[in-house]
Design an enzyme around this catalytic site. Sequence first.
Site, PDB file in Angstrom:
ATOM      1  N   LEU A 261     -14.588   3.512   3.189  1.00  0.00           N
ATOM      2  CA  LEU A 261     -15.326   4.760   2.961  1.00  0.00           C
ATOM      3  C   LEU A 261     -16.398   4.671   1.864  1.00  0.00           C
ATOM      4  O   LEU A 261     -17.576   4.946   2.115  1.00  0.00           O
ATOM      5  CB  LEU A 261     -14.350   5.894   2.634  1.00  0.00           C
TER       6      LEU A 261
ATOM      7  N   THR B 266       0.820  -1.214   0.000  1.00  0.00           N
ATOM      8  CA  THR B 266       0.000   0.000   0.000  1.00  0.00           C
ATOM      9  C   THR B 266       0.849   1.258   0.000  1.00  0.00           C
ATOM     10  O   THR B 266       1.978   1.262   0.524  1.00  0.00           O
ATOM     11  CB  THR B 266      -0.902  -0.010   1.257  1.00  0.00           C
ATOM     12  N   ASP B 267       0.277   2.341  -0.510  1.00  0.00           N
ATOM     13  CA  ASP B 267       0.959   3.641  -0.452  1.00  0.00           C
ATOM     14  C   ASP B 267       1.104   4.144   0.981  1.00  0.00           C
ATOM     15  O   ASP B 267       1.925   5.015   1.267  1.00  0.00           O
ATOM     16  CB  ASP B 267       0.228   4.687  -1.309  1.00  0.00           C
ATOM     17  N   GLU B 268       0.311   3.570   1.901  1.00  0.00           N
ATOM     18  CA  GLU B 268       0.330   4.087   3.271  1.00  0.00           C
ATOM     19  C   GLU B 268       1.668   3.842   3.972  1.00  0.00           C
ATOM     20  O   GLU B 268       1.951   4.441   5.000  1.00  0.00           O
ATOM     21  CB  GLU B 268      -0.818   3.478   4.089  1.00  0.00           C
TER      22      GLU B 268
ATOM     23  N   LYS C  80       2.343  -3.227   7.257  1.00  0.00           N
ATOM     24  CA  LYS C  80       2.570  -3.443   5.827  1.00  0.00           C
ATOM     25  C   LYS C  80       4.016  -3.063   5.452  1.00  0.00           C
ATOM     26  O   LYS C  80       4.665  -3.762   4.672  1.00  0.00           O
ATOM     27  CB  LYS C  80       1.581  -2.636   4.987  1.00  0.00           C
TER      28      LYS C  80
ATOM     29  N   TYR D  94      -1.550  -0.303  11.056  1.00  0.00           N
ATOM     30  CA  TYR D  94      -1.759  -1.031   9.782  1.00  0.00           C
ATOM     31  C   TYR D  94      -0.613  -0.749   8.823  1.00  0.00           C
ATOM     32  O   TYR D  94       0.021  -1.670   8.287  1.00  0.00           O
ATOM     33  CB  TYR D  94      -3.090  -0.616   9.139  1.00  0.00           C
TER      34      TYR D  94
HETATM   35  P1  NAD Z   1      -9.705  -7.389   2.534  1.00  0.00           P
HETATM   36  O1  NAD Z   1      -9.682  -7.061   3.989  1.00  0.00           O
HETATM   37  O2  NAD Z   1     -10.949  -7.162   1.746  1.00  0.00           O
HETATM   38  O3  NAD Z   1      -9.293  -8.907   2.306  1.00  0.00           O
HETATM   39  C1  NAD Z   1      -8.286  -9.540   3.039  1.00  0.00           C
HETATM   40  C2  NAD Z   1      -8.474 -11.043   2.881  1.00  0.00           C
HETATM   41  O4  NAD Z   1      -7.422 -11.701   3.586  1.00  0.00           O
HETATM   42  C3  NAD Z   1      -9.790 -11.560   3.472  1.00  0.00           C
HETATM   43  O5  NAD Z   1     -10.406 -12.436   2.567  1.00  0.00           O
HETATM   44  C4  NAD Z   1      -9.352 -12.271   4.742  1.00  0.00           C
HETATM   45  O6  NAD Z   1     -10.219 -13.351   5.099  1.00  0.00           O
HETATM   46  C5  NAD Z   1      -7.963 -12.762   4.355  1.00  0.00           C
HETATM   47  N1  NAD Z   1      -7.093 -12.975   5.521  1.00  0.00           N
HETATM   48  C6  NAD Z   1      -6.908 -12.143   6.573  1.00  0.00           C
HETATM   49  N2  NAD Z   1      -6.052 -12.707   7.450  1.00  0.00           N
HETATM   50  C7  NAD Z   1      -5.677 -13.897   6.921  1.00  0.00           C
HETATM   51  C8  NAD Z   1      -4.790 -14.918   7.339  1.00  0.00           C
HETATM   52  N3  NAD Z   1      -4.129 -14.843   8.510  1.00  0.00           N
HETATM   53  N4  NAD Z   1      -4.631 -16.004   6.545  1.00  0.00           N
HETATM   54  C9  NAD Z   1      -5.297 -16.118   5.364  1.00  0.00           C
HETATM   55  N5  NAD Z   1      -6.163 -15.169   4.936  1.00  0.00           N
HETATM   56  C10 NAD Z   1      -6.341 -14.075   5.688  1.00  0.00           C
HETATM   57  O7  NAD Z   1      -8.484  -6.567   1.920  1.00  0.00           O
HETATM   58  P2  NAD Z   1      -8.324  -5.950   0.467  1.00  0.00           P
HETATM   59  O8  NAD Z   1      -8.869  -4.589   0.466  1.00  0.00           O
HETATM   60  O9  NAD Z   1      -8.767  -6.927  -0.535  1.00  0.00           O
HETATM   61  O10 NAD Z   1      -6.731  -5.811   0.411  1.00  0.00           O
HETATM   62  C11 NAD Z   1      -5.907  -6.834  -0.148  1.00  0.00           C
HETATM   63  C12 NAD Z   1      -4.461  -6.420  -0.016  1.00  0.00           C
HETATM   64  O11 NAD Z   1      -4.264  -5.167  -0.669  1.00  0.00           O
HETATM   65  C13 NAD Z   1      -4.009  -6.226   1.427  1.00  0.00           C
HETATM   66  O12 NAD Z   1      -2.724  -6.737   1.563  1.00  0.00           O
HETATM   67  C14 NAD Z   1      -4.024  -4.719   1.617  1.00  0.00           C
HETATM   68  O13 NAD Z   1      -3.062  -4.330   2.558  1.00  0.00           O
HETATM   69  C15 NAD Z   1      -3.674  -4.236   0.228  1.00  0.00           C
HETATM   70  N6  NAD Z   1      -4.191  -2.910  -0.115  1.00  0.00           N
HETATM   71  C16 NAD Z   1      -5.525  -2.634  -0.085  1.00  0.00           C
HETATM   72  C17 NAD Z   1      -5.979  -1.358  -0.430  1.00  0.00           C
HETATM   73  C18 NAD Z   1      -7.441  -1.000  -0.455  1.00  0.00           C
HETATM   74  O14 NAD Z   1      -7.768   0.154  -0.768  1.00  0.00           O
HETATM   75  N7  NAD Z   1      -8.355  -1.915  -0.179  1.00  0.00           N
HETATM   76  C19 NAD Z   1      -5.077  -0.359  -0.774  1.00  0.00           C
HETATM   77  C20 NAD Z   1      -3.722  -0.675  -0.772  1.00  0.00           C
HETATM   78  C21 NAD Z   1      -3.294  -1.950  -0.464  1.00  0.00           C
END
Ligand code: NAD
Length: 336
Positions: free
Chosen positions: A189, A125-127, A153, A149
Amino acid sequence: MRLLITGGAGFIGSHFVRTLLEGGYPGHEETRVTVLDKLTYAGNRGNLPATHPRLEFVRGDICDLPMLLELLPGHDAVVHFAAESHVDRSVASAAEFIRTNVGGTQTLLDACLATGVQQVVHVSTDEVYGSIAEGTWTEDWPLLPNSPYAASKASSDLIARSYWRTHGLHVSITRCSNNYGPYQHPEKLIPLFTTNLLEGLQVPLYGDGRNIREWLHVDDHCRAIELVLTRGRAGEIYNVGGGNELTNLQITERLLKLCGANASMVRRVADRKGHDLRYALDGSKIRAELGYAPRIPIEQGLADTVAWYQDNPGWWKTVKHASDNHGPQGREGITS
Ligand code: NAD
């Protein structure tokens, strides 16, 4: 090719898997997919096809080394989405973020080494960069994460890169901006505000609403991940920006308009602790190396997303009203 997708039942991972199985990524018509997902509150088996000849679903935890050692042999690459992903939850309690995002990533990487899996795309993530008042972050910017968080990451990014440098594992890291699109959990959001407005409820806007985020449609993000998987270089980091910046207030105003509501539906709430003011990525590296650019304009992406939530109340009502789903601040938990 055989891929293991961790977190493939979550928002972004499931989009990647659905698109791949539907033929959305040329060259992957025969790729077989194993989804490994713990199905936390954020994971939903219903986000994926119930059955598909090239899909296997395994419920499991990325922290479970013996399970990984059994599951991984025969896979060519891992796309690692699994994480605890909601900032507000990490502010309330960081332990699960460290366990999954840091410990789980290290366990997964160890299992890849032990079983001969050659490649890992680590989705970040950019964060991790912190907050930037002006200008944009390039990939070599120092990491200054501000929330637990983001710190978890950033830690996992450094661990992942170290497995390339130390062990020669083909690790690439992507760092994207805020995603939006269908199947996003209504704690974030855009789906929170959209579903609140569809239910006739007010939307809780943090502070003065001046926090700036860059928005990226999930389909654009997943296309970038596929490019990094097929053509990304080992040991490299790729920023994936949305190319547009909007304040939370501007996003809120657009959602109000799309849902036919007005400013009286906005309720100001106390700001998030340590709330980053602005994120902004320099996306020139992935553009120059892999020819990537986001395609979905925010106007169209937002309208399509609102329409998807309008058309799929069965999906979000179940997710939103499940007992564990309101996050540490109830319905006030917002933004990624
Ligand atoms: P999400 O929370 O919708 O999905 C996360 C998934 O991981 C879920 O299905 C959950 O059940 C599974 N999970 C959690 N802990 C687990 C574990 N210990 N073992 C196996 N599975 C596990 O998240 P997302 O929004 O789909 O994000 C996916 C990735 O992208 C993450 O790594 C997040 O940091 C990154 N990301 C997301 C965003 C965003 O805007 N959503 C932005 C930047 C980066």
